[in-house]
Design an enzyme around this catalytic site. Sequence first.
Site, mmCIF file in Angstrom:
data_model
loop_
_atom_site.group_PDB
_atom_site.id
_atom_site.type_symbol
_atom_site.label_atom_id
_atom_site.label_comp_id
_atom_site.label_asym_id
_atom_site.label_seq_id
_atom_site.Cartn_x
_atom_site.Cartn_y
_atom_site.Cartn_z
ATOM 1 N N MET A 149 0.854 -1.204 0.000
ATOM 2 C CA MET A 149 0.000 0.000 0.000
ATOM 3 C C MET A 149 0.882 1.244 0.000
ATOM 4 O O MET A 149 0.861 2.076 0.901
ATOM 5 C CB MET A 149 -0.946 -0.022 1.208
ATOM 6 N N GLY A 150 1.678 1.372 -1.064
ATOM 7 C CA GLY A 150 2.432 2.603 -1.279
ATOM 8 C C GLY A 150 1.601 3.490 -2.195
ATOM 9 O O GLY A 150 0.370 3.375 -2.259
ATOM 10 N N ILE A 152 1.314 3.537 -5.438
ATOM 11 C CA ILE A 152 0.567 2.837 -6.499
ATOM 12 C C ILE A 152 -0.587 2.045 -5.883
ATOM 13 O O ILE A 152 -1.723 2.101 -6.361
ATOM 14 C CB ILE A 152 1.506 1.916 -7.322
ATOM 15 N N ARG A 232 7.288 -6.638 -9.751
ATOM 16 C CA ARG A 232 8.424 -7.179 -10.469
ATOM 17 C C ARG A 232 8.259 -8.697 -10.492
ATOM 18 O O ARG A 232 7.698 -9.276 -9.545
ATOM 19 C CB ARG A 232 9.750 -6.840 -9.764
ATOM 20 N N GLU A 261 12.742 -11.222 -17.935
ATOM 21 C CA GLU A 261 11.794 -10.465 -18.746
ATOM 22 C C GLU A 261 12.452 -10.114 -20.068
ATOM 23 O O GLU A 261 13.460 -9.411 -20.056
ATOM 24 C CB GLU A 261 11.402 -9.194 -17.989
ATOM 25 N N HIS A 280 5.255 -5.612 -19.809
ATOM 26 C CA HIS A 280 5.661 -4.554 -18.888
ATOM 27 C C HIS A 280 5.130 -3.194 -19.363
ATOM 28 O O HIS A 280 5.893 -2.297 -19.729
ATOM 29 C CB HIS A 280 7.192 -4.522 -18.734
#
Length: 314
Positions: A149-150, A152, A232, A261, A280
């Site tokens: 819960m930052g 973003i 990530r 990736e 991404h």
Amino acid sequence: MSYLILTETQLPPQMLEMIGDLCRVELWRGMETDPALLAEAEGFLTYGHPHIGGAEMDRMPNLRIISNFGVGVDHIDLHAARERGIPVGNTPGFVDNATADMTFALLMAIARNVAIGDRYAHSPEFTAYDPSILHGHEVYGSTLGIIGMGAIGKQVARRASGFDMTILYHNRNRNLDAEAETGATYAALPDLLAQADFVTLNVPLTPETRSLIGRDQLRQMKPTAYLINLARGGVVDHDALLEALTAKWIAGAALDVTEPEPLPRDHPLLALPNLIIAPHLGSATRQTRIGMAQRTVDNLLAGLHGQPLLSRVA
Ligand code: 8YV
């Protein structure tokens, strides 16, 4: 006066324009880079996710700034940068809305069979409407579990409140602002996993979050639940995810990020019908890219001029 900066891929014209004549831009080819360029380089602009550790920094004795295009800096050894007195800048705040939008885009897409429906609707098999096919999971009114819960995660919660979702979240620390603004409730990780219909990952990759979602965590999720990863790839144990999706421990997953990736083209995850994947695209909107580019260039130039960075992470 022109500074030599390195970047691992060609920069888009809009960024080159922002840099103007102040810098000469050369391509970084890892340890294969011409030693003369390494010796001269004063700035590094990481446009993708090249690994920059202590060994790489030591090859660039004049390096005065690493400016990262993006908020996640797991590819840069911040400890090594601090030890060498090299400031590292990133772009916090610029990616939040676009990444939260994409979290919802993937959540909706996996819940409502958008990708599989698109392939079907394009195919010769779609010859007659059939109300009995591709029944998804209702998003409105369901339970969302946000891990991280930052900035973003909070934007994801704001969108979820518009869908009348019950919002659970897990974070290192409680985020009282987000609770007050979105009605989200803090939950221990096992409780969140056991209750959520949708689990979104919005954490940075750190030693603490690496493989945060493994076999045990996937086992705790409901068989009707979906996992959505915009963080990530390393936050999810891919072997465990493959097992969970194959054995139907969970209903499906949507990934914007993987490790490596991209995945090797023959990776078994890519063959699963209950997984959708994006290359991404979290922050890939025209508007957000402009903000990210400007902040990256501003940090770069501040570092080259020995001034404080606008957003400094190390
Ligand atoms: C970027 C991201 O597109 O900000 C981040 O951490 O993952 C993305 O928004 C990426 O870092 C650009 O290389």
